[in-house]
Motif scaffolding. Structure first.
Motif, PDB file in Angstrom:
ATOM      1  N   LYS A 132       0.850  -1.196   0.000  1.00 49.89           N
ATOM      2  CA  LYS A 132       0.000   0.000   0.000  1.00 49.89           C
ATOM      3  C   LYS A 132       0.882   1.240   0.000  1.00 49.89           C
ATOM      4  O   LYS A 132       2.088   1.172   0.230  1.00 49.89           O
ATOM      5  N   LEU A 133       0.263   2.365  -0.241  1.00 52.97           N
ATOM      6  CA  LEU A 133       0.976   3.629  -0.284  1.00 52.97           C
ATOM      7  C   LEU A 133       1.155   4.140   1.143  1.00 52.97           C
ATOM      8  O   LEU A 133       0.173   4.359   1.852  1.00 52.97           O
ATOM      9  N   PRO A 134       2.390   4.319   1.618  1.00 49.70           N
ATOM     10  CA  PRO A 134       2.613   4.818   2.983  1.00 49.70           C
ATOM     11  C   PRO A 134       1.989   6.197   3.186  1.00 49.70           C
ATOM     12  O   PRO A 134       1.953   7.012   2.251  1.00 49.70           O
ATOM     13  N   SER A 135       1.502   6.473   4.374  1.00 48.39           N
ATOM     14  CA  SER A 135       0.827   7.743   4.651  1.00 48.39           C
ATOM     15  C   SER A 135       1.771   8.932   4.449  1.00 48.39           C
ATOM     16  O   SER A 135       1.340   9.999   3.982  1.00 48.39           O
ATOM     17  N   ASN A 136       3.049   8.769   4.792  1.00 48.22           N
ATOM     18  CA  ASN A 136       3.985   9.893   4.619  1.00 48.22           C
ATOM     19  C   ASN A 136       4.187  10.222   3.142  1.00 48.22           C
ATOM     20  O   ASN A 136       4.441  11.378   2.782  1.00 48.22           O
ATOM     21  N   ILE A 137       4.040   9.204   2.271  1.00 50.76           N
ATOM     22  CA  ILE A 137       4.181   9.460   0.828  1.00 50.76           C
ATOM     23  C   ILE A 137       2.920  10.127   0.284  1.00 50.76           C
ATOM     24  O   ILE A 137       2.994  10.987  -0.605  1.00 50.76           O
ATOM     25  N   GLU A 138       1.779   9.760   0.816  1.00 55.07           N
ATOM     26  CA  GLU A 138       0.541  10.422   0.401  1.00 55.07           C
ATOM     27  C   GLU A 138       0.613  11.918   0.717  1.00 55.07           C
ATOM     28  O   GLU A 138       0.144  12.744  -0.056  1.00 55.07           O
ATOM     29  N   GLU A 139       1.211  12.253   1.849  1.00 61.77           N
ATOM     30  CA  GLU A 139       1.358  13.664   2.221  1.00 61.77           C
ATOM     31  C   GLU A 139       2.242  14.397   1.216  1.00 61.77           C
ATOM     32  O   GLU A 139       1.963  15.545   0.851  1.00 61.77           O
ATOM     33  N   VAL A 140       3.294  13.726   0.768  1.00 64.67           N
ATOM     34  CA  VAL A 140       4.176  14.327  -0.236  1.00 64.67           C
ATOM     35  C   VAL A 140       3.414  14.551  -1.536  1.00 64.67           C
ATOM     36  O   VAL A 140       3.490  15.628  -2.147  1.00 64.67           O
ATOM     37  N   PHE A 141       2.671  13.548  -1.970  1.00 63.02           N
ATOM     38  CA  PHE A 141       1.937  13.646  -3.237  1.00 63.02           C
ATOM     39  C   PHE A 141       0.812  14.685  -3.178  1.00 63.02           C
ATOM     40  O   PHE A 141       0.453  15.259  -4.197  1.00 63.02           O
ATOM     41  N   ASN A 142       0.265  14.913  -1.996  1.00 63.05           N
ATOM     42  CA  ASN A 142      -0.833  15.885  -1.856  1.00 63.05           C
ATOM     43  C   ASN A 142      -0.323  17.301  -1.620  1.00 63.05           C
ATOM     44  O   ASN A 142      -1.124  18.240  -1.557  1.00 63.05           O
ATOM     45  N   ASP A 143       0.981  17.448  -1.470  1.00 67.19           N
ATOM     46  CA  ASP A 143       1.558  18.769  -1.250  1.00 67.19           C
ATOM     47  C   ASP A 143       1.343  19.644  -2.487  1.00 67.19           C
ATOM     48  O   ASP A 143       1.446  19.179  -3.624  1.00 67.19           O
ATOM     49  N   CYS A 172      11.604   5.724  -2.989  1.00 68.17           N
ATOM     50  CA  CYS A 172      10.368   6.515  -2.969  1.00 68.17           C
ATOM     51  C   CYS A 172       9.395   6.110  -1.863  1.00 68.17           C
ATOM     52  O   CYS A 172       8.473   6.862  -1.547  1.00 68.17           O
ATOM     53  N   ALA A 173       9.577   4.940  -1.271  1.00 66.11           N
ATOM     54  CA  ALA A 173       8.702   4.556  -0.154  1.00 66.11           C
ATOM     55  C   ALA A 173       9.111   5.242   1.136  1.00 66.11           C
ATOM     56  O   ALA A 173       8.370   5.202   2.127  1.00 66.11           O
ATOM     57  N   PHE A 174      10.292   5.886   1.144  1.00 67.84           N
ATOM     58  CA  PHE A 174      10.816   6.456   2.383  1.00 67.84           C
ATOM     59  C   PHE A 174      11.093   7.956   2.276  1.00 67.84           C
ATOM     60  O   PHE A 174      11.866   8.506   3.058  1.00 67.84           O
ATOM     61  N   LEU A 175      10.491   8.618   1.307  1.00 63.66           N
ATOM     62  CA  LEU A 175      10.702  10.054   1.157  1.00 63.66           C
ATOM     63  C   LEU A 175      10.237  10.787   2.415  1.00 63.66           C
ATOM     64  O   LEU A 175       9.253  10.397   3.043  1.00 63.66           O
ATOM     65  N   ARG A 176      10.949  11.832   2.750  1.00 65.35           N
ATOM     66  CA  ARG A 176      10.552  12.630   3.903  1.00 65.35           C
ATOM     67  C   ARG A 176      10.658  14.109   3.576  1.00 65.35           C
ATOM     68  O   ARG A 176      11.657  14.552   3.000  1.00 65.35           O
ATOM     69  N   VAL A 177       9.623  14.838   3.909  1.00 65.58           N
ATOM     70  CA  VAL A 177       9.654  16.294   3.835  1.00 65.58           C
ATOM     71  C   VAL A 177       9.553  16.793   5.274  1.00 65.58           C
ATOM     72  O   VAL A 177       8.513  16.647   5.920  1.00 65.58           O
ATOM     73  N   VAL A 178      10.650  17.332   5.771  1.00 68.62           N
ATOM     74  CA  VAL A 178      10.705  17.779   7.160  1.00 68.62           C
ATOM     75  C   VAL A 178      10.509  19.289   7.187  1.00 68.62           C
ATOM     76  O   VAL A 178      11.319  20.037   6.636  1.00 68.62           O
ATOM     77  N   ARG A 179       9.455  19.721   7.822  1.00 64.26           N
ATOM     78  CA  ARG A 179       9.161  21.147   7.952  1.00 64.26           C
ATOM     79  C   ARG A 179       9.346  21.550   9.410  1.00 64.26           C
ATOM     80  O   ARG A 179       8.580  21.141  10.270  1.00 64.26           O
ATOM     81  N   CYS A 180      10.354  22.342   9.632  1.00 59.96           N
ATOM     82  CA  CYS A 180      10.626  22.812  10.995  1.00 59.96           C
ATOM     83  C   CYS A 180       9.970  24.182  11.207  1.00 59.96           C
ATOM     84  O   CYS A 180      10.035  25.041  10.332  1.00 59.96           O
ATOM     85  N   ARG A 181       9.363  24.346  12.343  1.00 59.61           N
ATOM     86  CA  ARG A 181       8.817  25.653  12.694  1.00 59.61           C
ATOM     87  C   ARG A 181       9.964  26.618  12.997  1.00 59.61           C
ATOM     88  O   ARG A 181      11.028  26.218  13.459  1.00 59.61           O
ATOM     89  N   SER A 182       9.726  27.880  12.748  1.00 61.23           N
ATOM     90  CA  SER A 182      10.748  28.883  13.014  1.00 61.23           C
ATOM     91  C   SER A 182      10.812  29.176  14.509  1.00 61.23           C
ATOM     92  O   SER A 182       9.887  28.851  15.277  1.00 61.23           O
TER      93      SER A 182
END
Length: 377
Positions: free
Chosen positions: A123-134, A230-240
């Motif tokens: 299945k499509l990992p949830s963290n990858i779905e977040e990347v694709f929906n960005d 591609c199953a392990f992509l990560r987009v890390v967003r740090c707050r300022s």
């Protein structure tokens, strides 16, 4: 004896995140045509002992799974009871000797041991779905970075050719098998991964053309690397820091929740904030000289209460923490400095190489108990 490290990186795009304990991408629940065709070459019921004992465990599980699905309306084993029954089915396939006792076939025991891994649902990992929906993935522009163009290409591949699945990773684990059988199985996965990568490359070319970029701006090796990971992509967003320190934007609910345990490392974060306030008010840190400790206790406690009140935090901090922060007097022991320096260097290497996942975004090290924790504040 406690230091705080706040990461200033706002967004980090990571392809090679190197996750711990990543499951193999075997697709036994959804075998691709080339794999299904290869599995038909095996007839476990009509093999000599040598071939039977050197059949890769992936094949054993796949053949048993085919039988199981035929007896269970196409479903795969899901719960503990069903998986135990499936393991029993695998053991029943072990050859018997002249006395009717099971032979020692390590490959079958290996199959039993790897049931949970083999039955991993594709299945499509949830963290990858977040990347694709960005939005940066869905709306490409001439300013889009290669990461987002590649992510969009993989997304298009999934919807058009992948039948809802990511490009195949193309690797299989080491296993008991003769070289010929292992290499043939390995090639099946590698060739399918290459085929998927070529398909993604075609989507990349079309997307680059659509945003007015030359095809060579994303090399083929980068596309293959992206597909493998591609199953392990990560987009890390740090707050300022402004968001972390803002009264209206601070994550107060998270702090309150963590402080349900009064000895959670977050208490050191609160104390460090109080120490900052003390320094601004008095022009020095508490307890720098021994004679100041007793008098600074009350002043630091007042700073802590003022900080908590300003942020609307109804929390209680043990006096022993206030006393300890006065006692150590903003000292910088070499052991603590070296540990935090190593942690900072490690995070810098991650950012530069874009490999592994950085702290997001505040790291607290407790030098008294030798514990640490990271918080997204």
């Amino acid at each position: 004896m406690n230091l705080k490290l706040s990461c200033l990186v706002i967004v980090l795009l990571v392809i090679e995140s190197h996750p711990d304990n990543a499951l193999e991408d075997l697709r036994l629940d959804q075998p691709f045509p080339e794999l299904s065709e290869h599995l038909q070459l095996y007839d476990l019921g009509h093999m000599d002992k040598k071939d039977h004992s050197h059949t890769p465990w992936v094949v054993i599980v796949a053949k048993c799974l085919e039988k199981w699905r035929g007896e269970n309306l196409g479903q795969i084993p899901k719960n503990y009871k069903e998986k135990e029954a499936f393991r029993t089915m695998i053991r029943q396939g072990i050859l018997k000797n002249e006395n009717g006792q099971p032979e020692e076939e390590e490959n079958f025991e290996e199959a039993v041991k790897n049931v949970n891994t083999a039955l991993n649902i594709t299945k499509l990992p949830s963290n990858i779905e977040e990347v694709f929906n960005d939005e940066r993935c869905t709306n490409l522009t001439p300013q889009s970075t290669p990461f987002w163009i590649l992510a969009r290409a993989v997304k298009d591949f999934i919807s058009m050719e992948g039948k809802g699945n990511l490009p195949l990773r193309g690797t299989i684990p080491d296993m008991i098998a003769d070289s010929d059988k292992f290499i043939k199985l390995q090639n099946i996965y590698r060739e399918k991964a290459t085929k998927d990568s070529v398909a993604v490359e075609n989507y990349v070319s079309k997307l680059l053309q659509s945003v007015g970029k030359p095809p060579e701006c994303i090399p083929e090796k980068d596309i293959r690397l992206f597909c493998r990971n591609c199953a392990f992509l990560r987009v890390v967003r740090c707050r300022s820091l402004a968001e972390e320190y803002g009264v209206d934007t601070a994550k107060k609910d998270d702090i309150v929740s963590l402080m349900e345990n009064p000895d959670n490392e977050i208490v050191l974060y609160l104390m460090l904030r109080a120490v900052d306030r003390f320094q601004k008010q008095h022009g020095r840190y508490p307890g720098i000289y021994h004679y100041q400790i007793e008098g600074d206790f009350g002043k630091l406690k007042s700073c802590l209460h003022g900080f908590l009140q300003e942020y609307g935090l109804s929390l209680s901090v043990k006096d022993e923490y206030i006393q300890e922060f006065c006692r150590y007097g903003a000292a910088e022991p070499h052991t603590i400095a070296s540990f935090l320096g190593g942690a900072a260097a490690q995070e810098a290497i991650k950012i530069i190489t874009r490999q592994f996942v950085i702290f997001n975004n505040t790291f607290i090290y407790n030098g008294m108990l030798q514990t640490s924790a990271s918080f997204q504040l």
